[in-house]
Write an enzyme that holds these catalytic residues in place. Structure first.
Site, PDB file in Angstrom:
ATOM      1  N   LYS A   9      -8.247 -19.010  21.408  1.00 54.55           N
ATOM      2  CA  LYS A   9      -7.586 -20.183  20.845  1.00 54.55           C
ATOM      3  C   LYS A   9      -6.514 -19.712  19.865  1.00 54.55           C
ATOM      4  O   LYS A   9      -6.809 -19.252  18.767  1.00 54.55           O
ATOM      5  CB  LYS A   9      -8.551 -21.110  20.107  1.00 54.55           C
ATOM      6  CG  LYS A   9      -7.868 -22.471  19.885  1.00 54.55           C
ATOM      7  CD  LYS A   9      -8.311 -23.244  18.675  1.00 54.55           C
ATOM      8  CE  LYS A   9      -7.771 -22.818  17.377  1.00 54.55           C
ATOM      9  NZ  LYS A   9      -6.326 -23.024  17.169  1.00 54.55           N
TER      10      LYS A   9
ATOM     11  N   GLY B 112      -7.934 -14.980  10.225  1.00 50.71           N
ATOM     12  CA  GLY B 112      -7.375 -16.158   9.574  1.00 50.71           C
ATOM     13  C   GLY B 112      -7.794 -16.195   8.119  1.00 50.71           C
ATOM     14  O   GLY B 112      -8.116 -15.153   7.533  1.00 50.71           O
ATOM     15  N   SER B 113      -7.824 -17.382   7.553  1.00 48.03           N
ATOM     16  CA  SER B 113      -8.100 -17.509   6.121  1.00 48.03           C
ATOM     17  C   SER B 113      -9.580 -17.306   5.828  1.00 48.03           C
ATOM     18  O   SER B 113     -10.443 -17.522   6.685  1.00 48.03           O
ATOM     19  CB  SER B 113      -7.658 -18.885   5.639  1.00 48.03           C
ATOM     20  OG  SER B 113      -8.407 -19.876   6.320  1.00 48.03           O
ATOM     21  N   THR B 114      -9.861 -16.943   4.591  1.00 49.26           N
ATOM     22  CA  THR B 114     -11.244 -16.751   4.160  1.00 49.26           C
ATOM     23  C   THR B 114     -12.018 -18.062   4.248  1.00 49.26           C
ATOM     24  O   THR B 114     -13.176 -18.089   4.688  1.00 49.26           O
ATOM     25  CB  THR B 114     -11.243 -16.169   2.732  1.00 49.26           C
ATOM     26  OG1 THR B 114     -10.654 -14.855   2.794  1.00 49.26           O
ATOM     27  CG2 THR B 114     -12.640 -16.053   2.162  1.00 49.26           C
TER      28      THR B 114
ATOM     29  N   GLU C  60      -4.504 -15.782  -2.643  1.00 47.63           N
ATOM     30  CA  GLU C  60      -3.582 -15.349  -1.595  1.00 47.63           C
ATOM     31  C   GLU C  60      -2.509 -16.422  -1.422  1.00 47.63           C
ATOM     32  O   GLU C  60      -2.819 -17.574  -1.122  1.00 47.63           O
ATOM     33  CB  GLU C  60      -4.339 -15.160  -0.280  1.00 47.63           C
ATOM     34  CG  GLU C  60      -3.442 -14.640   0.825  1.00 47.63           C
ATOM     35  CD  GLU C  60      -4.155 -14.511   2.169  1.00 47.63           C
ATOM     36  OE1 GLU C  60      -4.882 -15.432   2.547  1.00 47.63           O
ATOM     37  OE2 GLU C  60      -3.962 -13.475   2.839  1.00 47.63           O
TER      38      GLU C  60
ATOM     39  N   GLU D 268     -11.799 -11.228  10.127  1.00 44.04           N
ATOM     40  CA  GLU D 268     -10.677 -10.549   9.460  1.00 44.04           C
ATOM     41  C   GLU D 268      -9.972 -11.626   8.666  1.00 44.04           C
ATOM     42  O   GLU D 268      -9.338 -12.508   9.255  1.00 44.04           O
ATOM     43  CB  GLU D 268      -9.696  -9.982  10.496  1.00 44.04           C
ATOM     44  CG  GLU D 268     -10.262  -8.962  11.441  1.00 44.04           C
ATOM     45  CD  GLU D 268     -10.310  -7.572  10.839  1.00 44.04           C
ATOM     46  OE1 GLU D 268      -9.815  -7.393   9.714  1.00 44.04           O
ATOM     47  OE2 GLU D 268     -10.867  -6.687  11.492  1.00 44.04           O
TER      48      GLU D 268
ATOM     49  N   CYS E  26      -1.453 -10.533   6.029  1.00 42.12           N
ATOM     50  CA  CYS E  26      -2.756 -10.512   5.335  1.00 42.12           C
ATOM     51  C   CYS E  26      -2.845  -9.367   4.356  1.00 42.12           C
ATOM     52  O   CYS E  26      -3.413  -9.500   3.279  1.00 42.12           O
ATOM     53  CB  CYS E  26      -3.874 -10.420   6.357  1.00 42.12           C
ATOM     54  SG  CYS E  26      -3.640  -9.041   7.491  1.00 42.12           S
TER      55      CYS E  26
HETATM   56  P1  NAD Z   1      -6.324 -20.419   9.224  1.00 35.22           P
HETATM   57  O1  NAD Z   1      -7.633 -19.884   8.792  1.00 35.22           O
HETATM   58  O2  NAD Z   1      -5.874 -21.714   8.700  1.00 35.22           O
HETATM   59  O3  NAD Z   1      -6.248 -20.528  10.808  1.00 35.22           O
HETATM   60  C1  NAD Z   1      -6.618 -19.452  11.640  1.00 35.22           C
HETATM   61  C2  NAD Z   1      -7.152 -19.999  12.943  1.00 35.22           C
HETATM   62  O4  NAD Z   1      -8.322 -20.756  12.654  1.00 35.22           O
HETATM   63  C3  NAD Z   1      -6.185 -20.937  13.668  1.00 35.22           C
HETATM   64  O5  NAD Z   1      -6.279 -20.711  15.059  1.00 35.22           O
HETATM   65  C4  NAD Z   1      -6.722 -22.311  13.316  1.00 35.22           C
HETATM   66  O6  NAD Z   1      -6.449 -23.301  14.287  1.00 35.22           O
HETATM   67  C5  NAD Z   1      -8.214 -22.054  13.230  1.00 35.22           C
HETATM   68  N1  NAD Z   1      -8.901 -23.024  12.390  1.00 35.22           N
HETATM   69  C6  NAD Z   1      -8.406 -23.689  11.319  1.00 35.22           C
HETATM   70  N2  NAD Z   1      -9.331 -24.541  10.821  1.00 35.22           N
HETATM   71  C7  NAD Z   1     -10.432 -24.418  11.595  1.00 35.22           C
HETATM   72  C8  NAD Z   1     -11.713 -25.042  11.599  1.00 35.22           C
HETATM   73  N3  NAD Z   1     -12.044 -25.980  10.717  1.00 35.22           N
HETATM   74  N4  NAD Z   1     -12.604 -24.650  12.545  1.00 35.22           N
HETATM   75  C9  NAD Z   1     -12.280 -23.717  13.466  1.00 35.22           C
HETATM   76  N5  NAD Z   1     -11.082 -23.119  13.520  1.00 35.22           N
HETATM   77  C10 NAD Z   1     -10.165 -23.449  12.596  1.00 35.22           C
HETATM   78  O7  NAD Z   1      -5.292 -19.230   8.891  1.00 35.22           O
HETATM   79  P2  NAD Z   1      -3.718 -19.235   9.129  1.00 35.22           P
HETATM   80  O8  NAD Z   1      -3.108 -20.082   8.082  1.00 35.22           O
HETATM   81  O9  NAD Z   1      -3.404 -19.495  10.554  1.00 35.22           O
HETATM   82  O10 NAD Z   1      -3.379 -17.698   8.874  1.00 35.22           O
HETATM   83  C11 NAD Z   1      -3.233 -17.187   7.631  1.00 35.22           C
HETATM   84  C12 NAD Z   1      -4.474 -16.468   7.172  1.00 35.22           C
HETATM   85  O11 NAD Z   1      -4.821 -15.441   8.111  1.00 35.22           O
HETATM   86  C13 NAD Z   1      -4.295 -15.747   5.860  1.00 35.22           C
HETATM   87  O12 NAD Z   1      -5.401 -15.997   5.028  1.00 35.22           O
HETATM   88  C14 NAD Z   1      -4.248 -14.277   6.256  1.00 35.22           C
HETATM   89  O13 NAD Z   1      -4.648 -13.385   5.248  1.00 35.22           O
HETATM   90  C15 NAD Z   1      -5.154 -14.249   7.404  1.00 35.22           C
HETATM   91  N6  NAD Z   1      -4.919 -13.066   8.229  1.00 35.22           N
HETATM   92  C16 NAD Z   1      -5.804 -12.037   8.149  1.00 35.22           C
HETATM   93  C17 NAD Z   1      -5.591 -10.873   8.876  1.00 35.22           C
HETATM   94  C18 NAD Z   1      -6.557  -9.726   8.806  1.00 35.22           C
HETATM   95  O14 NAD Z   1      -6.516  -8.879   9.699  1.00 35.22           O
HETATM   96  N7  NAD Z   1      -7.412  -9.656   7.819  1.00 35.22           N
HETATM   97  C19 NAD Z   1      -4.460 -10.773   9.705  1.00 35.22           C
HETATM   98  C20 NAD Z   1      -3.572 -11.844   9.761  1.00 35.22           C
HETATM   99  C21 NAD Z   1      -3.818 -12.994   9.016  1.00 35.22           C
END
Ligand code: NAD
Length: 495
Positions: free
Chosen positions: A190, A243-245, A398, A266, A300
């Site tokens: 996804k 994605g986000s924490t 962040e 991650e 990130c």
């Molecule tokens: P996000 O957590 O908002 O979204 C990431 C993914 O999760 C998306 O596909 C989104 O649709 C999905 N998602 C969102 N809400 C959800 C829910 N309630 N249930 C299930 N899935 C859900 O993050 P973002 O804004 O897309 O990306 C930015 C974040 O990603 C930053 O915190 C960044 O640090 C992190 N990131 C981490 C790494 C790493 O390797 N550690 C790499 C890249 C980005």
């Protein structure tokens, strides 16, 4: 391979966008028929109308992945056969670099020149690297002694769900897909709702490379619907997330409340970059600017906290301000631009609210303004704050934008205390010519990767991931296979 602005624009105008869900080797509409708009943040214009996957589509995709896994069309092919398919995919990605780079740039605002020289070639390289590795991994035989043969084999897990963010759409998908597929799993991916286009094209290229139907399914949609449905699906064996924490924690809950699937996270970061007076200060400033302003700071592992020895603080602040002045945002398709657009207006608002709080709690050195380009106000100047207190929001949270906070230290102990005073522990950097200091402070820094005399050192050969609330488990390197396999013991008594 580099084009001029008019050439990129012409290629963008000629793009054919894939906007349907990809299940069982076929492009298809959402079961509900719903669609959502994908906006190009560089212009504010609607880019595409995408099929909006929901729980029913996720269920269809998981069933397709399960069928493919169970009948062995991929999972029981030899590693060498899987390697050949993934090497063909790597070659196809290389053949389509301008197209894939444009898809990401138009979808989420990054510079197309970076997508064409870093992201898309990186994706090909990561597929190639994992493909080449997979038929060189040997299993184990335990030292049981005579009359017993205990084989310990690495076996695929089954159906892997992958949920990825928008900051490196193609590469974040690749970091999951390459090892998961090489190991023989089936995958439901996804992509982020902000950036589904390159993943949908990638699925088509994988089919062209010979990946059997059902082994890779891509369901675009929103986190609350499609993401949650994948996280809670009772027939998904493993969920990998970048994605986000905050959302990462939700996936742990989804797993606990459903089938206890493995979850690998991650997540976010707030990486410190420590500069000592004996370092090459010009190189340190160049890389510190890259470390925070590359990809609009939407990284990130962005080095968002610069920790500078007090004796060189003012000269480093001047150097950083000069670097920032040269890194102003511009049209993402223009090779002369130094930064692109933020992913969307909502995220631009969030970053601007951090900048507003920084103006209250620290000294603004440069930047701090929103910029309108090509009719879109999703651009932000490279922004630097100095004299930030350790408890300021801009230091602790962040921001995921081009915003740097500079703090000072007097001793090594103070530097380490400031650096480690964070809920995150993804990456850290350290600049010094003193080898003893480099080694001892690297040991004391809490981070998945410590880069010395560079920032954000990263390669297919080395594991990438965090500690604390930056997550656990590692992408890249041979260790990435740990997430996509189980150790299975077969014990034969023959005495
Ligand atoms: P996000 O957590 O908002 O979204 C990431 C993914 O999760 C998306 O596909 C989104 O649709 C999905 N998602 C969102 N809400 C959800 C829910 N309630 N249930 C299930 N899935 C859900 O993050 P973002 O804004 O897309 O990306 C930015 C974040 O990603 C930053 O915190 C960044 O640090 C992190 N990131 C981490 C790494 C790493 O390797 N550690 C790499 C890249 C980005």
């Amino acid at each position: 391979m580099m084009f001029t602005l008019p050439e990129w624009q012409a290629r963008a105008a000629a793009l054919r966008l894939r906007t349907q869900i990809w299940i069982d080797g076929k492009a298809q509409p959402a079961a509900s028929g719903a669609r959502f708009e994908s906006v190009n943040p560089g212009t504010g214009q609607i880019l595409a109308d995408i099929a909006k996957g929901g729980a029913e589509d996720i269920d269809r995709a998981v069933k397709s992945a399960r069928r493919a896994f169970d009948d062995g069309r991929w999972s029981r092919q030899t590693p060498a056969a899987r390697k050949e398919v993934l090497l063909r995919l790597a070659a196809l990605i290389r053949d389509h670099i301008p197209e894939l780079a444009l898809l990401d740039s138009l979808d989420m605002g990054k510079l197309v020149k970076d997508a064409a020289t870093i992201d898309a070639p990186g994706s090909a390289h990561f597929f190639q690297w994992h493909a080449e590795a997979i038929d060189k991994l040997y299993d184990e035989i335990a030292p049981t002694g005579a009359a017993d043969l205990a084989m310990i084999r690495r076996v695929p897990l089954g159906v892997v769900g992958a949920v990825v963010p928008w900051n490196f759409p193609l590469d974040m998908a690749t970091w999951k897909l390459a090892p998961a597929l090489a190991m023989g799993n089936s995958v439901v991916l996804k992509p982020a709702e902000q950036s589904p286009l390159s993943a949908l094209r990638l699925a088509e290229l994988a089919a062209e490379a010979g990946l059997p139907d059902g082994v890779l399914n891509v369901v675009p949609g929103f986190g609350q619907d499609a993401g949650q449905a994948l996280g809670r699906h009772p027939d998904v064996d493993c969920l990998v997330f970048t994605g986000s924490t905050t959302v990462g924690k939700l996936f742990q809950r989804y797993a606990g409340e459903s089938n206890m699937k493995q979850v690998w996270l991650e997540t976010g970061g707030k990486s410190p970059n420590l500069i000592f007076p004996d370092a090459d200060l010009d190189a340190a400033a160049d890389m510190a600017a890259f470390g925070i302003f590359f990809n609009q700071g939407e990284v990130c592992s962005a080095n968002s906290r610069l920790l500078v020895h007090r004796s060189i603080a003012e000269e480093m602040i001047d150097r950083m301000a000069a670097r920032a002045a040269a890194m102003q945002p511009g049209d993402p398709l223009d090779p002369a631009s130094a930064m692109g657009a933020m992913v969307d207006r909502a995220h631009t608002d969030t970053v601007m609210s951090y900048i507003a709080s920084g103006k209250q709690s620290a000294r603004l050195v440069c930047g701090g303004e929103r910029v309108t380009i090509n009719g879109s106000d999703a651009y932000i100047q490279p922004t630097i704050f100095a004299d930030a207190a350790p408890d300021a929001r801009i230091v602790r949270e962040e921001i995921f934008g081009p915003v740097l906070s500079i703090q000072t230290f007097a001793t090594e102990d103070e530097a380490i205390a400031l650096a480690n005073d964070s809920p995150f522990a993804l990456a850290a950097s350290l600049w010094t010519r003193d080898l003893g200091r480099a080694l001892s402070l690297s040991d004391r820094l809490f981070a998945g990767t410590v880069s010395v005399n560079t920032v954000d050192a990263l390669s297919a050969m080395t594991p990438f991931g965090g500690m604390k609330q930056s997550g656990f488990g590692r992408d890249l390197s041979l260790h990435s296979f740990d997430k996509y396999s189980a150790l299975k013991t077969t014990w034969i008594k023959y005495g």
